[in-house]
Scaffold this motif. Structure first.
Motif, PDB file in Angstrom:
ATOM      1  N   ASP A  84       0.077   4.202   0.624  1.00  0.00           N
ATOM      2  CA  ASP A  84      -0.294   5.172   1.648  1.00  0.00           C
ATOM      3  C   ASP A  84      -0.477   4.426   2.969  1.00  0.00           C
ATOM      4  O   ASP A  84      -0.648   3.220   2.994  1.00  0.00           O
ATOM      5  CB  ASP A  84      -1.610   5.840   1.263  1.00  0.00           C
ATOM      6  CG  ASP A  84      -2.660   4.813   0.833  1.00  0.00           C
ATOM      7  OD1 ASP A  84      -2.323   3.610   0.764  1.00  0.00           O
ATOM      8  OD2 ASP A  84      -3.803   5.210   0.561  1.00  0.00           O
ATOM      9  N   SER A  85      -0.456   5.149   4.073  1.00  0.00           N
ATOM     10  CA  SER A  85      -0.714   4.489   5.346  1.00  0.00           C
ATOM     11  C   SER A  85      -2.215   4.507   5.609  1.00  0.00           C
ATOM     12  O   SER A  85      -2.942   5.362   5.101  1.00  0.00           O
ATOM     13  CB  SER A  85       0.036   5.195   6.472  1.00  0.00           C
ATOM     14  OG  SER A  85      -0.662   6.363   6.840  1.00  0.00           O
ATOM     15  N   ALA A  86      -2.665   3.532   6.383  1.00  0.00           N
ATOM     16  CA  ALA A  86      -4.098   3.407   6.652  1.00  0.00           C
ATOM     17  C   ALA A  86      -4.639   4.666   7.302  1.00  0.00           C
ATOM     18  O   ALA A  86      -5.681   5.195   6.907  1.00  0.00           O
ATOM     19  CB  ALA A  86      -4.347   2.194   7.549  1.00  0.00           C
ATOM     20  N   SER A  87      -3.911   5.180   8.295  1.00  0.00           N
ATOM     21  CA  SER A  87      -4.442   6.316   9.035  1.00  0.00           C
ATOM     22  C   SER A  87      -4.489   7.581   8.184  1.00  0.00           C
ATOM     23  O   SER A  87      -5.410   8.380   8.307  1.00  0.00           O
ATOM     24  CB  SER A  87      -3.621   6.549  10.299  1.00  0.00           C
ATOM     25  OG  SER A  87      -2.255   6.673   9.955  1.00  0.00           O
ATOM     26  N   ASP A 133     -10.489   8.371   1.920  1.00  0.00           N
ATOM     27  CA  ASP A 133     -11.110   7.229   1.248  1.00  0.00           C
ATOM     28  C   ASP A 133     -12.602   7.112   1.525  1.00  0.00           C
ATOM     29  O   ASP A 133     -13.345   6.546   0.729  1.00  0.00           O
ATOM     30  CB  ASP A 133     -10.450   5.919   1.714  1.00  0.00           C
ATOM     31  CG  ASP A 133      -9.088   5.705   1.068  1.00  0.00           C
ATOM     32  OD1 ASP A 133      -8.747   6.495   0.172  1.00  0.00           O
ATOM     33  OD2 ASP A 133      -8.377   4.766   1.471  1.00  0.00           O
ATOM     34  N   VAL A 134     -13.028   7.578   2.690  1.00  0.00           N
ATOM     35  CA  VAL A 134     -14.405   7.321   3.111  1.00  0.00           C
ATOM     36  C   VAL A 134     -15.252   8.591   3.017  1.00  0.00           C
ATOM     37  O   VAL A 134     -15.152   9.481   3.852  1.00  0.00           O
ATOM     38  CB  VAL A 134     -14.438   6.784   4.559  1.00  0.00           C
ATOM     39  CG1 VAL A 134     -15.872   6.515   4.985  1.00  0.00           C
ATOM     40  CG2 VAL A 134     -13.598   5.507   4.667  1.00  0.00           C
ATOM     41  N   SER A 174      -4.900   7.779   4.894  1.00  0.00           N
ATOM     42  CA  SER A 174      -5.824   7.756   3.758  1.00  0.00           C
ATOM     43  C   SER A 174      -7.277   7.551   4.179  1.00  0.00           C
ATOM     44  O   SER A 174      -8.184   7.707   3.373  1.00  0.00           O
ATOM     45  CB  SER A 174      -5.426   6.645   2.784  1.00  0.00           C
ATOM     46  OG  SER A 174      -5.443   5.389   3.430  1.00  0.00           O
ATOM     47  N   TYR A 175      -7.499   7.199   5.454  1.00  0.00           N
ATOM     48  CA  TYR A 175      -8.854   6.839   5.894  1.00  0.00           C
ATOM     49  C   TYR A 175      -9.876   7.938   5.612  1.00  0.00           C
ATOM     50  O   TYR A 175     -10.902   7.700   4.964  1.00  0.00           O
ATOM     51  CB  TYR A 175      -8.821   6.480   7.380  1.00  0.00           C
ATOM     52  CG  TYR A 175     -10.161   6.295   8.027  1.00  0.00           C
ATOM     53  CD1 TYR A 175     -10.909   5.134   7.800  1.00  0.00           C
ATOM     54  CD2 TYR A 175     -10.694   7.262   8.865  1.00  0.00           C
ATOM     55  CE1 TYR A 175     -12.130   4.959   8.402  1.00  0.00           C
ATOM     56  CE2 TYR A 175     -11.926   7.089   9.473  1.00  0.00           C
ATOM     57  CZ  TYR A 175     -12.643   5.941   9.235  1.00  0.00           C
ATOM     58  OH  TYR A 175     -13.866   5.775   9.831  1.00  0.00           O
ATOM     59  N   ALA A 211       0.863  -1.174   0.000  1.00  0.00           N
ATOM     60  CA  ALA A 211       0.000   0.000   0.000  1.00  0.00           C
ATOM     61  C   ALA A 211       0.906   1.233   0.000  1.00  0.00           C
ATOM     62  O   ALA A 211       1.806   1.348   0.818  1.00  0.00           O
ATOM     63  CB  ALA A 211      -0.906  -0.017   1.223  1.00  0.00           C
TER      64      ALA A 211
END
Lengths: 492, 214
Positions: free
Chosen positions: B20-23, B29-30, B25-26, B18
């Motif tokens: 990007d990091s999860a935090s 993304d949503v 892009s969260y 990935a």
């Protein structure tokens, strides 16, 4: 997946029997039409349904893209809250883990909340082999268990049974599992529900171990969530001393706030209610309220293989609402058993072959168990494009190609039986590229039309068994065009 | 390699690196273009909507002033011949001052079989959601352990309006503590498992009475 369905005939053969069963068709038609209309009303009530659906889709896609991060975060949060986390690569590992955890309590029986994941891995059978009795407590699961039957619907596993059949099952089977059915049991749903209440209550009150799945797991807090209607879930989640939850790794959502989307879309899609009667959330263990020991078993069992397929992975967004089953014209006629899996209907047709791989005849036939009408996509609360995945999987059956199985990349060969279809398609492509040959062929076909069979012979026989051959017109379109100058010279 | 490492390795291979990091892009993304609540309502209208939605799922709704609460609770229990009543430790005792039935304390030592002998339970709640007709219990002292609102067949739940009332699910979640065990209740126990026909009353309390206190 479990061995329950091993040896199932492929979908067309299984469906053939089901379609001929008039009781089954009437039961399914009645049930699916009832819920279909109610769902439409419940969804129309929210004028932001499209936005909720999009948010649900994006939350799930984001989570899947960063699944490793969220799994680790969830694990930390559950452990911090007093739970223990286990990981299971496949069904066998999950089953032996759970069996060992139950054995460590010294108990010989467990009460179960309805859970697709434990159905999928065949947990009850594995426990039985170890001498542990698992009691299903959801009313429909109870009907299936007492009737030594298989589930045929995600939400209502006994949807194929009508009230009369259920009454008979209760009357004949309850006594050998515990408290017998009341004398002179009638077949009204209210009386049948009362019989289940009495039968199961003694089991809830003495239960020391509960086993569940979960609808959602919140990574940031370590919270598990179960939506239910009857209260059997609350019984299993609060009365036992030990709780074991077996949950697919794709059930994660990143944040507590994300539940605001799914707590609106799941009940309305599933039971057509604004909210289901009971939702329980728990985070690890709590002092003197509920189980003192909590185990979470994170289950892969084909999910990471599915995740490796860029088109097919959207099936992992599924929140198991079963709206797609209730609108599907194929499901309505064939019933759930024909799909040869605990996941029937449109979602099953794309989930089962991906979770299990395409090694069996039933799994290779499932992508074809659809007319591609698209009703399933339309009602899906997380916008899974089921027709797109069906076509994608059909291509894999017919053409073969690279897939991931048990974590390893392998190449599958085209399935047998698709050779004639491929040869026909190649011949068609060749002829369409050569106008002279196409014209000659079409004229020949027109002139010999009286001699054509109604069904395909030879290798095309199986393909044509469920299809009528089109009638060849007297004159081909090209000849008609040439003769009438594109219709201008047509005699009115 | 143990199973944990194996599953995580498979996930990483499946999704690739990935970028990007999860935090980070969260949020991007949503999209959250849905409503925070559906429609605008006054506090009184919100209470009416809660009552209406609760009633649609066969909960019995009563309205009362604080001063009338003891008499109402006593009457509701008597009407159903309650001979014993569970009371969580933090429930205001004056609410039960008119009750003739035997009071049973919510104790960690009581067994499920003992609770099964009790006819009714009276609790408060953490909050109520009008749009969905939902009561949320969080195990606070006026609500007690989860099992006491499950085993007795008759549950009386007191909701303070407007303080404990929200319109929607998105308004409810930030007010709740995920660290506490929560029970969301929308009407009495029900099932649709026989021919997808809804029937009230399976394992949970078959009678749910909700008192909105103004």
């Amino acid at each position: 997946m479990s061995g329950t369905f091993v040896g199932m005939p492929a979908f067309p053969a299984a469906a053939h029997g089901a379609v001929a069963d008039r009781t089954l068709r009437a039961n399914l038609r009645h049930a699916t039409h009832t819920i279909r209309d109610k769902r439409a009303r419940a969804v129309t009530e929210l004028d932001d349904w499209a936005e909720l659906r999009e948010a649900g889709k994006q939350i799930k896609d984001h989570t899947l893209r960063h699944l490793d991060t969220y799994l680790v975060q969830l694990e930390e949060a559950v452990v911090r809250a007093g739970g223990t986390v286990h990981w299971a690569v496949d069904a066998d590992e999950a089953n032996s883990l759970v069996t060992r955890l139950v054995q460590e309590t010294g108990e010989r029986e467990v009460v179960k909340v309805k859970s697709m994941a434990t159905q999928e891995i065949g947990l009850n059978e594995a426990l039985e082999e170890a001498g542990i009795r698992a009691y299903e407590t959801d009313l429909a699961e109870l009907i299936v268990q007492l009737g030594k039957d298989r589930p045929s619907h995600i939400l209502v596993p006994a949807i194929h049974r009508n009230r009369g059949e259920i009454r008979d099952i209760f009357e004949h089977e309850m006594a050998s599992w515990g408290r017998p059915a009341p004398e002179a049991l009638a077949d009204s749903p209210a009386e049948l529900a009362e019989a289940a209440r009495l039968h199961l209550r003694e089991k809830f009150l003495r239960a020391k171990v509960g086993i569940s799945g979960a609808n959602f797991m919140v990574a940031e807090t370590g919270t598990l969530v179960i939506l239910e209607s009857e209260g059997n879930g609350r019984m299993c989640l609060t009365l036992p001393e030990t709780l074991i939850s077996v949950v697919g790794i794709e059930k994660i959502v990143p944040t507590w706030r994300d539940l605001e989307v799914f707590l609106q879309t799941l009940p309305r899609s599933s039971t057509a209610e604004r909210m289901n009667p009971y939702t329980s959330t728990w985070t690890g263990t709590s002092d003197s309220d509920g189980p003192r020991t909590f185990h979470l078993v994170l289950l892969d069992n084909g999910r990471t293989d599915t995740l490796a397929d860029e088109v097919g992975r959207q099936a992992l967004r599924c929140i198991r609402c079963s709206a797609c089953l209730n609108v599907c014209p194929v499901y309505e006629r064939a019933g759930g058993h024909a799909y040869g899996s605990v996941y029937p209907g449109p979602i099953g047709a794309i989930l089962s072959p991906q979770l299990r791989g395409m090694g069996s005849e039933i799994d290779r036939s499932l992508p074809y168990a659809s007319s591609l009408c698209g009703a399933c996509y339309e009602v899906c609360p997380v916008a899974i494009d089921i027709p797109e995945v069906l076509v994608h999987l059909r291509e894999r059956v017919a053409e073969g190609g690279e897939v991931v199985r048990n974590g390893a990349r392998i190449t599958v060969r085209p399935a047998k039986g698709h050779a004639a279809e491929r040869a026909a398609m190649r011949a068609t492509a060749w002829a369409f590229g050569r106008p002279g040959i196409l014209r000659t062929g079409q004229r020949l076909a027109s002139r010999t039309r009286r001699l054509h069979p109604r069904k395909l012979p030879g290798p095309g026989k199986a393909w044509g068994a469920s299809r009528d051959l089109p009638e060849v017109p007297q004159e081909s379109f090209r000849d008609w065009w040439a003769r009438t100058d594109g219709g201008k010279g047509e005699v009115k | 390699m143990n199973s944990r490492e194996r599953v995580l390795a498979r996930v990483r291979r499946a999704v690739g690196d990935a970028s990007d990091s999860a935090s980070s892009s969260y949020a991007q993304d949503v999209p959250r273009d849905y409503h925070e609540q559906h429609g605008a309502r006054t506090a009184a209208e919100t209470a009416d909507l809660l009552a209406e939605n609760l009633a649609e799922y066969r909960a019995l709704v009563h309205r009362a002033q604080e001063a009338d609460l003891p008499a109402l609770i006593a009457r509701l229990l008597a009407e159903r011949d309650a001979d014993s009543v569970l009371a969580p430790a933090g429930l205001p005792r004056e609410w039960l001052s008119g009750v003739a039935a035997r009071l049973v304390e919510d104790s960690p030592d009581s067994t499920p079989h003992e609770l099964d002998e009790v006819t009714a339970v009276v609790t408060g709640c953490a909050l109520a959601v009008a749009e969905t007709g939902t009561l949320v219990l969080d195990g606070s002292p006026d609500q007690g352990r989860r099992r006491i609102t499950l085993i007795p067949d008759h549950h009386i739940c007191v909701v303070r309006v407007p303080e404990q009332l929200v319109s929607s699910v998105p308004q409810a979640l930030p007010r709740l503590d995920p660290g506490r065990p929560l029970t969301w209740i929308s009407g009495p126990s029900a099932t649709s498992d026989i021919e997808l026909d809804r029937v009230e009353g399976v394992h949970g309390p078959r009678t749910l009475q909700v008192i909105l206190v103004e």
